[in-house]
Write an enzyme that holds these catalytic residues in place. Structure first.
Site, PDB file in Angstrom:
ATOM      1  N   ALA A  79       0.842  -1.200   0.000  1.00 42.80           N
ATOM      2  CA  ALA A  79       0.000   0.000   0.000  1.00 42.80           C
ATOM      3  C   ALA A  79       0.870   1.239   0.000  1.00 42.80           C
ATOM      4  O   ALA A  79       2.071   1.165   0.245  1.00 42.80           O
ATOM      5  CB  ALA A  79      -0.897   0.001   1.236  1.00 42.80           C
ATOM      6  N   ASN A  80       0.258   2.373  -0.267  1.00 41.13           N
ATOM      7  CA  ASN A  80       0.909   3.666  -0.083  1.00 41.13           C
ATOM      8  C   ASN A  80       0.513   4.215   1.287  1.00 41.13           C
ATOM      9  O   ASN A  80      -0.524   3.841   1.823  1.00 41.13           O
ATOM     10  CB  ASN A  80       0.399   4.662  -1.127  1.00 41.13           C
ATOM     11  CG  ASN A  80       1.058   4.493  -2.466  1.00 41.13           C
ATOM     12  OD1 ASN A  80       1.335   3.379  -2.890  1.00 41.13           O
ATOM     13  ND2 ASN A  80       1.299   5.590  -3.143  1.00 41.13           N
ATOM     14  N   ARG A  81       1.280   5.139   1.789  1.00 42.12           N
ATOM     15  CA  ARG A  81       0.905   5.865   2.994  1.00 42.12           C
ATOM     16  C   ARG A  81      -0.133   6.908   2.620  1.00 42.12           C
ATOM     17  O   ARG A  81       0.146   7.762   1.781  1.00 42.12           O
ATOM     18  CB  ARG A  81       2.117   6.617   3.516  1.00 42.12           C
ATOM     19  CG  ARG A  81       2.848   5.924   4.580  1.00 42.12           C
ATOM     20  CD  ARG A  81       3.919   6.833   5.144  1.00 42.12           C
ATOM     21  NE  ARG A  81       5.179   6.103   5.254  1.00 42.12           N
ATOM     22  CZ  ARG A  81       5.386   5.115   6.129  1.00 42.12           C
ATOM     23  NH1 ARG A  81       4.446   4.765   6.984  1.00 42.12           N
ATOM     24  NH2 ARG A  81       6.541   4.479   6.160  1.00 42.12           N
ATOM     25  N   SER A  82      -1.301   6.825   3.202  1.00 38.42           N
ATOM     26  CA  SER A  82      -2.318   7.851   2.997  1.00 38.42           C
ATOM     27  C   SER A  82      -3.360   7.737   4.084  1.00 38.42           C
ATOM     28  O   SER A  82      -3.922   6.663   4.290  1.00 38.42           O
ATOM     29  CB  SER A  82      -2.992   7.678   1.636  1.00 38.42           C
ATOM     30  OG  SER A  82      -4.141   8.504   1.546  1.00 38.42           O
TER      31      SER A  82
END
Ligand code: CTP
Ligand code: CA
Length: 224
Positions: free
Chosen positions: A33-36
């Site tokens: 995942a991405n950091r968000s």
């Protein structure tokens, strides 16, 4: 409140907002995942609702709760997000605030990948996810009148984001500097530059809610 909303400048306008990360499964217990946190996309959707828009809010697994008053679509993966966007069209505007994972694992394992006890490492093969923003920006028919992307960059932020706007074919890019020393990532404030065809406008650092309100105003003006 209903009466106030009905009179907003975005009354009768449909706006799609993507938000949050996507989760791309590796196996039943792991993902990339991405950091968000989803905070900026959520604030924007709330601001658009406050201006009377009919908002379809398509979100990956975010930290913050979704806003009230939207048509909420929850997804996990980039491919699901793309399908949800396509299902939500047509729209007057589409704003892509999601931090979409660029890659997924080429073949998700149906069983949990186990350590073999001898220290040998799994090798993951990746596949590139579809670019949802570029796909919508380049629609030949039924393209939203206004397509807005976000770009979280480091180093030469405006140059990277200006190139990205051209590459994707969107109308606007909302760029921000996410270098660790800015403290923007994961915080409640944002410092953005709005990049349009005719140039870049840097806004002072302010709360994400204020960025959202100002951006919603700009969107209302552009659609009026
Ligand atoms: N985006 C998207 N679908 C993707 C990747 C990105 O819709 N598969 C959207 C994001 O929501 C954002 C914009 O495109 O609005 C820019 O995302 P970004 O990750 O900065 O762009 P990339 O083209 O993936 O470039 P980079 O290599 O810098 O990650
Ligand atoms: Ca990316």
């Amino acid at each position: 409140i209903e009466a106030a909303l009905a009179d907003g400048p975005l009354k009768g306008r449909h706006v799609i907002v993507t938000s949050g990360p996507t989760h791309e499964p590796i196996d039943p217990v792991r993902y990339i995942a991405n950091r968000s946190s989803g905070a900026q996309g959520t604030a924007l959707a709330r601001a658009l609702v406050a201006l009377g828009a009919d908002v379809t809010f398509i979100t990956g697994p975010a930290d913050v709760p979704p806003p009230a008053g939207v048509n909420l679509v929850r997804v996990q993966t980039a491919r699901q997000m793309k399908e949800a966007v396509e299902a939500a069209l047509p729209a007057d505007a589409a704003v892509f605030a999601a931090a979409v994972a660029d890659w997924r694992v080429a073949s998700e394992s149906a069983s949990k990948i186990k350590k073999d006890g001898k220290g040998s490492l799994p090798v993951l093969e990746f596949a590139e996810n579809p670019d949802i923003l570029a796909g919508v920006s380049r629609m030949k028919q039924g393209r939203p009148a206004l397509v807005v992307g976000f770009a979280a960059e480091t180093d030469d932020v405006i140059a990277h984001a200006t190139a990205k706007r051209a590459r994707k074919g969107c109308d606007w890019i909302v760029a921000n500097d996410v270098s660790p020393e800015t403290g923007i990532m994961g915080g409640s404030e944002n410092a953005v530059t709005l990049i349009r065809e005719d140039g870049a406008e840097s806004w002072p650092r302010m709360g994400k809610d204020q960025v959202a309100n100002r951006l919603a105003q700009e969107i209302a003006e552009a659609l009026s």
